[in-house]
Design a protein around this motif. Structure first.
Motif, PDB file in Angstrom:
ATOM      1  N   SER A 199      -5.419  -1.646  -8.768  1.00  0.00           N
ATOM      2  CA  SER A 199      -6.345  -0.621  -9.230  1.00  0.00           C
ATOM      3  C   SER A 199      -6.144  -0.381 -10.713  1.00  0.00           C
ATOM      4  CB  SER A 199      -6.087   0.671  -8.448  1.00  0.00           C
ATOM      5  OG  SER A 199      -6.702   1.744  -9.072  1.00  0.00           O
ATOM      6  N   THR A 200      -7.205  -0.398 -11.467  1.00  0.00           N
ATOM      7  CA  THR A 200      -7.081  -0.214 -12.902  1.00  0.00           C
ATOM      8  C   THR A 200      -7.572   1.145 -13.367  1.00  0.00           C
ATOM      9  OG1 THR A 200      -9.212  -1.269 -13.229  1.00  0.00           O
ATOM     10  CG2 THR A 200      -7.277  -2.668 -13.371  1.00  0.00           C
ATOM     11  N   ASP A 201      -7.934   1.985 -12.447  1.00  0.00           N
ATOM     12  CA  ASP A 201      -8.338   3.335 -12.824  1.00  0.00           C
ATOM     13  C   ASP A 201      -7.129   4.245 -12.777  1.00  0.00           C
ATOM     14  OD1 ASP A 201     -10.112   5.520 -13.330  1.00  0.00           O
ATOM     15  OD2 ASP A 201      -9.841   6.070 -11.230  1.00  0.00           O
ATOM     16  N   ASP A 202      -6.992   5.114 -13.771  1.00  0.00           N
ATOM     17  CA  ASP A 202      -5.829   5.970 -13.859  1.00  0.00           C
ATOM     18  C   ASP A 202      -6.079   7.360 -13.285  1.00  0.00           C
ATOM     19  OD1 ASP A 202      -4.393   3.979 -15.074  1.00  0.00           O
ATOM     20  OD2 ASP A 202      -5.075   4.543 -17.075  1.00  0.00           O
ATOM     21  N   SER A 203      -7.239   7.576 -12.724  1.00  0.00           N
ATOM     22  CA  SER A 203      -7.523   8.857 -12.112  1.00  0.00           C
ATOM     23  C   SER A 203      -6.949   8.899 -10.721  1.00  0.00           C
ATOM     24  CB  SER A 203      -9.039   9.080 -12.055  1.00  0.00           C
ATOM     25  OG  SER A 203      -9.638   8.081 -11.292  1.00  0.00           O
ATOM     26  N   PRO A 204      -6.776  10.101 -10.156  1.00  0.00           N
ATOM     27  CA  PRO A 204      -6.222  10.195  -8.811  1.00  0.00           C
ATOM     28  C   PRO A 204      -7.166   9.619  -7.779  1.00  0.00           C
ATOM     29  CG  PRO A 204      -6.999  12.337  -9.551  1.00  0.00           C
ATOM     30  CD  PRO A 204      -7.099  11.419 -10.731  1.00  0.00           C
ATOM     31  N   THR A 205      -6.642   9.343  -6.610  1.00  0.00           N
ATOM     32  CA  THR A 205      -7.473   8.826  -5.542  1.00  0.00           C
ATOM     33  C   THR A 205      -7.828   9.942  -4.580  1.00  0.00           C
ATOM     34  OG1 THR A 205      -5.498   8.261  -4.317  1.00  0.00           O
ATOM     35  CG2 THR A 205      -6.473   6.526  -5.667  1.00  0.00           C
ATOM     36  N   THR A 206      -8.909   9.766  -3.846  1.00  0.00           N
ATOM     37  CA  THR A 206      -9.323  10.758  -2.871  1.00  0.00           C
ATOM     38  C   THR A 206      -8.335  10.779  -1.721  1.00  0.00           C
ATOM     39  OG1 THR A 206     -10.692   9.081  -1.794  1.00  0.00           O
ATOM     40  CG2 THR A 206     -11.760  10.451  -3.449  1.00  0.00           C
ATOM     41  N   ALA A 207      -8.275  11.921  -1.048  1.00  0.00           N
ATOM     42  CA  ALA A 207      -7.365  12.050   0.081  1.00  0.00           C
ATOM     43  C   ALA A 207      -7.721  11.044   1.157  1.00  0.00           C
ATOM     44  CB  ALA A 207      -7.445  13.476   0.645  1.00  0.00           C
ATOM     45  N   ALA A 208      -6.713  10.427   1.734  1.00  0.00           N
ATOM     46  CA  ALA A 208      -6.949   9.408   2.737  1.00  0.00           C
ATOM     47  C   ALA A 208      -6.222   9.772   4.020  1.00  0.00           C
ATOM     48  CB  ALA A 208      -6.467   8.047   2.231  1.00  0.00           C
ATOM     49  N   PRO A 209      -6.733   9.329   5.183  1.00  0.00           N
ATOM     50  CA  PRO A 209      -6.045   9.598   6.439  1.00  0.00           C
ATOM     51  C   PRO A 209      -4.675   8.937   6.456  1.00  0.00           C
ATOM     52  CG  PRO A 209      -8.298   8.788   6.794  1.00  0.00           C
ATOM     53  CD  PRO A 209      -7.991   8.591   5.350  1.00  0.00           C
ATOM     54  N   HIS A 210      -3.852   9.405   7.378  1.00  0.00           N
ATOM     55  CA  HIS A 210      -2.513   8.842   7.516  1.00  0.00           C
ATOM     56  C   HIS A 210      -2.612   7.418   8.048  1.00  0.00           C
ATOM     57  CE1 HIS A 210       1.766   8.617   8.230  1.00  0.00           C
ATOM     58  NE2 HIS A 210       1.528   8.263   9.483  1.00  0.00           N
ATOM     59  N   LEU A 211      -1.759   6.547   7.550  1.00  0.00           N
ATOM     60  CA  LEU A 211      -1.736   5.155   7.981  1.00  0.00           C
ATOM     61  C   LEU A 211      -0.922   5.033   9.267  1.00  0.00           C
ATOM     62  CD1 LEU A 211      -2.423   2.166   7.271  1.00  0.00           C
ATOM     63  CD2 LEU A 211      -0.239   2.094   6.058  1.00  0.00           C
ATOM     64  N   THR A 212      -1.553   4.527  10.314  1.00  0.00           N
ATOM     65  CA  THR A 212      -0.864   4.335  11.589  1.00  0.00           C
ATOM     66  C   THR A 212      -0.056   3.031  11.554  1.00  0.00           C
ATOM     67  OG1 THR A 212      -2.689   3.098  12.579  1.00  0.00           O
ATOM     68  CG2 THR A 212      -2.765   5.509  12.760  1.00  0.00           C
ATOM     69  N   ARG A 213       0.791   2.877  12.556  1.00  0.00           N
ATOM     70  CA  ARG A 213       1.592   1.653  12.636  1.00  0.00           C
ATOM     71  C   ARG A 213       0.707   0.420  12.800  1.00  0.00           C
ATOM     72  NH1 ARG A 213       6.939   3.062  16.371  1.00  0.00           N
ATOM     73  NH2 ARG A 213       7.835   4.611  14.938  1.00  0.00           N
ATOM     74  N   LEU A 214      -0.340   0.546  13.596  1.00  0.00           N
ATOM     75  CA  LEU A 214      -1.245  -0.591  13.784  1.00  0.00           C
ATOM     76  C   LEU A 214      -1.998  -0.899  12.494  1.00  0.00           C
ATOM     77  CD1 LEU A 214      -2.321  -2.689  15.720  1.00  0.00           C
ATOM     78  CD2 LEU A 214      -4.049  -1.044  16.502  1.00  0.00           C
ATOM     79  N   GLY A 215      -2.366   0.149  11.756  1.00  0.00           N
ATOM     80  CA  GLY A 215      -3.010  -0.071  10.467  1.00  0.00           C
ATOM     81  C   GLY A 215      -2.083  -0.759   9.495  1.00  0.00           C
ATOM     82  N   LEU A 216      -0.808  -0.341   9.474  1.00  0.00           N
ATOM     83  CA  LEU A 216       0.174  -0.994   8.614  1.00  0.00           C
ATOM     84  C   LEU A 216       0.341  -2.451   9.003  1.00  0.00           C
ATOM     85  CD1 LEU A 216       2.445  -0.975   6.495  1.00  0.00           C
ATOM     86  CD2 LEU A 216       3.986  -0.109   8.268  1.00  0.00           C
ATOM     87  N   LEU A 217       0.415  -2.721  10.295  1.00  0.00           N
ATOM     88  CA  LEU A 217       0.551  -4.099  10.767  1.00  0.00           C
ATOM     89  C   LEU A 217      -0.636  -4.946  10.324  1.00  0.00           C
ATOM     90  CD1 LEU A 217       2.059  -6.190  12.501  1.00  0.00           C
ATOM     91  CD2 LEU A 217       0.768  -5.348  14.478  1.00  0.00           C
ATOM     92  N   THR A 218      -1.829  -4.379  10.363  1.00  0.00           N
ATOM     93  CA  THR A 218      -3.025  -5.118   9.953  1.00  0.00           C
ATOM     94  C   THR A 218      -2.988  -5.433   8.461  1.00  0.00           C
ATOM     95  OG1 THR A 218      -4.290  -3.978  11.672  1.00  0.00           O
ATOM     96  CG2 THR A 218      -5.545  -5.089   9.948  1.00  0.00           C
ATOM     97  N   LEU A 219      -2.581  -4.450   7.654  1.00  0.00           N
ATOM     98  CA  LEU A 219      -2.472  -4.688   6.215  1.00  0.00           C
ATOM     99  C   LEU A 219      -1.423  -5.759   5.909  1.00  0.00           C
ATOM    100  CD1 LEU A 219      -2.615  -1.015   4.894  1.00  0.00           C
ATOM    101  CD2 LEU A 219      -4.375  -2.765   4.592  1.00  0.00           C
TER     102      LEU A 219
END
Length: 476
Positions: free
Chosen positions: A6-26
């Motif tokens: 990411s090359t933007d220095d502004s903050p990011t929008t709030a995101a949902p919590h990452l689940t274990r399955l989501g982490l595994l997919t990433l």
């Protein structure tokens, strides 16, 4: 194995919590791109025979992927800022599956090169979103564990790539031969896409940066002008085009710096703000990546050739020979949070010295083996175990050092620069250490040429140990 770009220095929008399955997919998506950089190494002899590919073309099969990957990483990160990292991750996974299919169905050598370049572009679209999502959806110790796990997975993926590639070429499923190393990605990418739709949370910049078209074009042009002749120049006899590109590379780099400086001074949105490089901690962290990634890719490229052409191992035996590196690399990477608490950045110093010891053991094993053709995977294992131990800590700790070095206000741009340095070094490793090894073979023989290439990597690791002593001992 990349940092978020990411090359933007502004903050990011709030995101949902990452689940274990989501982490595994990433992590599955991250491993795909790393595996594919190395999986082709053990398939090169089969590709050469089947497609009648020249040595220069074979190098492009490996390096074309890395060049496209490095050139487009920062752009991929900015697209994630604008359109959402989840969406870009899924698009990237889909494109990776399609380009893998194109590689597997390639009717000729240059079709394969083109498909590999497209595959690198797909990875550049997918990978910047992985750590970007991890940082947007995790906090505290959870983030530290996720980053350590990411380092473990992305580091061992290169080793797994060569082992898996050897197994697939040897198994020859359905008579596909070397094509299986690419076709295997298609169902894996499809599964990651289906699961990712439901498990990967979205995040994006609150104020996405405006496009920097001229900066993007100049950046891509400068990197291509540098990396392409380095990867192809020696194999093709340094034709005029390669010399002209090398001459053009610093000119394009200066033009890029001027454009980015003007954009920063006038309140624009530069792709890579020049002021970032004036941060001493940032410069030091980026320099650390040079011996790590150049040495890693150069070693894996040369070692695959030694095993198959020097020792006449079959693809399966050659692939399984590197497994000991993975056996120590995974636990070493997972221990990084504990090592950092105990030794701080001096853990990098110790890891570099352990890696040097592993290369020394490996080199002595190769030299003392009589006869050379009788060298077995078991004899190579002790050196490889030590190499994996040092490599695992280096790869995982690099991400921690790089992220800690970047000021919070520059997190996006700094991580993009670090990721680009990393992927560029992977391409340069094949082009320099790999090419040096190939150039020495006719005069020294494969055994002595390989040991000489190990000596170059040792010199780089000793430099890494010295550089790491200049880092602040404590880490945030």
């Amino acid at each position: 194995m990349t940092l978020p770009t990411s090359t933007d220095d502004s903050p990011t929008t709030a995101a949902p919590h990452l689940t274990r399955l989501g982490l595994l997919t990433l992590l599955l998506g991250a491993s795909l791109s790393s595996i594919d950089f190395f999986i082709v190494n053990v398939a090169l002899p089969s590709i050469e025979r089947d497609l009648h590919a020249s040595p220069a073309t074979l190098e492009m099969v490996v390096a074309g992927y890395a060049v496209a990957y490095a050139v487009l990483l920062v752009l991929g990160g900015r697209l994630g800022d604008t359109y959402g990292r989840r969406k870009l991750f899924l698009w990237g996974v889909a494109a990776f599956g399609l380009t893998s299919l194109a590689c597997g169905l390639a009717p000729g050598a240059w079709w394969l090169v083109g498909a590999r370049v497209a595959q690198g572009a797909a990875s550049a679209l997918m990978l910047p979103q992985v750590l970007g999502t991890l940082h947007a959806t995790t906090r505290g110790e959870g983030r530290a564990r996720a980053v350590a796990l990411y380092g473990a997975v992305s580091g061992v993926a290169g080793l797994l790539g060569q082992a898996l590639g050897g197994a697939l070429v040897a198994a020859d499923p359905g008579g596909t031969g070397w094509r299986a190393v690419f076709l295997v990605n298609v169902p894996v990418a499809a599964a990651a896409l289906l699961v990712g739709v439901h498990t990967v949370p979205d995040s994006r910049a609150e104020r996405p940066a405006r496009g920097d078209v001229l900066g993007t074009v100049l950046f891509a042009g400068a990197l291509t002008a540098l990396l392409l002749p380095l990867t192809e120049g020696r194999a093709t006899g340094w034709p005029l085009w390669s010399v002209l590109l090398l001459v053009a590379a610093p000119l394009l780099g200066r033009a890029f710096g001027a454009v980015e400086g003007r954009a920063e001074r006038t309140g624009g949105s530069p792709l890579l703000p020049p002021s970032l490089l004036r941060e001493p901690a940032v410069r030091r962290s980026l320099v650390l990546g040079l011996p790590i990634f150049v040495g890693f890719s150069g070693f894996m490229f040369g070692f695959a050739i030694v095993l198959q052409q020097g020792l006449h191992y079959g693809p399966l035996k050659a692939g399984l020979t590197v497994v000991p590196m993975g056996l120590t690399q995974i636990p070493a990477a997972l221990l990084v949070p504990r090592l950092v608490r105990r030794w701080g950045t001096r853990a990098m110093t110790r890891a570099a010295l352990v890696h040097v010891a592993g290369l020394a053991v490996l080199g002595l094993t190769v030299l003392w083996s009589t006869p050379w053709s009788a060298l077995s995977p078991l004899a190579l294992a002790p050196g490889l175990l030590l190499c994996g131990l040092g490599q695992g800590v280096q790869l995982a700790l690099y991400y921690r050092v790089a992220l800690a070095a970047v000021p919070a206000a520059r997190a996006g741009a700094g991580s993009g620069l670090a990721a680009t340095v990393q992927q560029s070094c992977l391409a340069v490793g094949v082009a320099t250490v790999g090419s040096l090894f190939l150039a020495l073979v006719p005069g020294l023989g494969m055994r002595d040429a390989f040991v000489s290439a190990l000596g170059v990597q040792v010199a780089g690791l000793l430099g890494l140990a010295g550089l790491s002593l200049r880092l602040p001992r404590r880490m945030t």
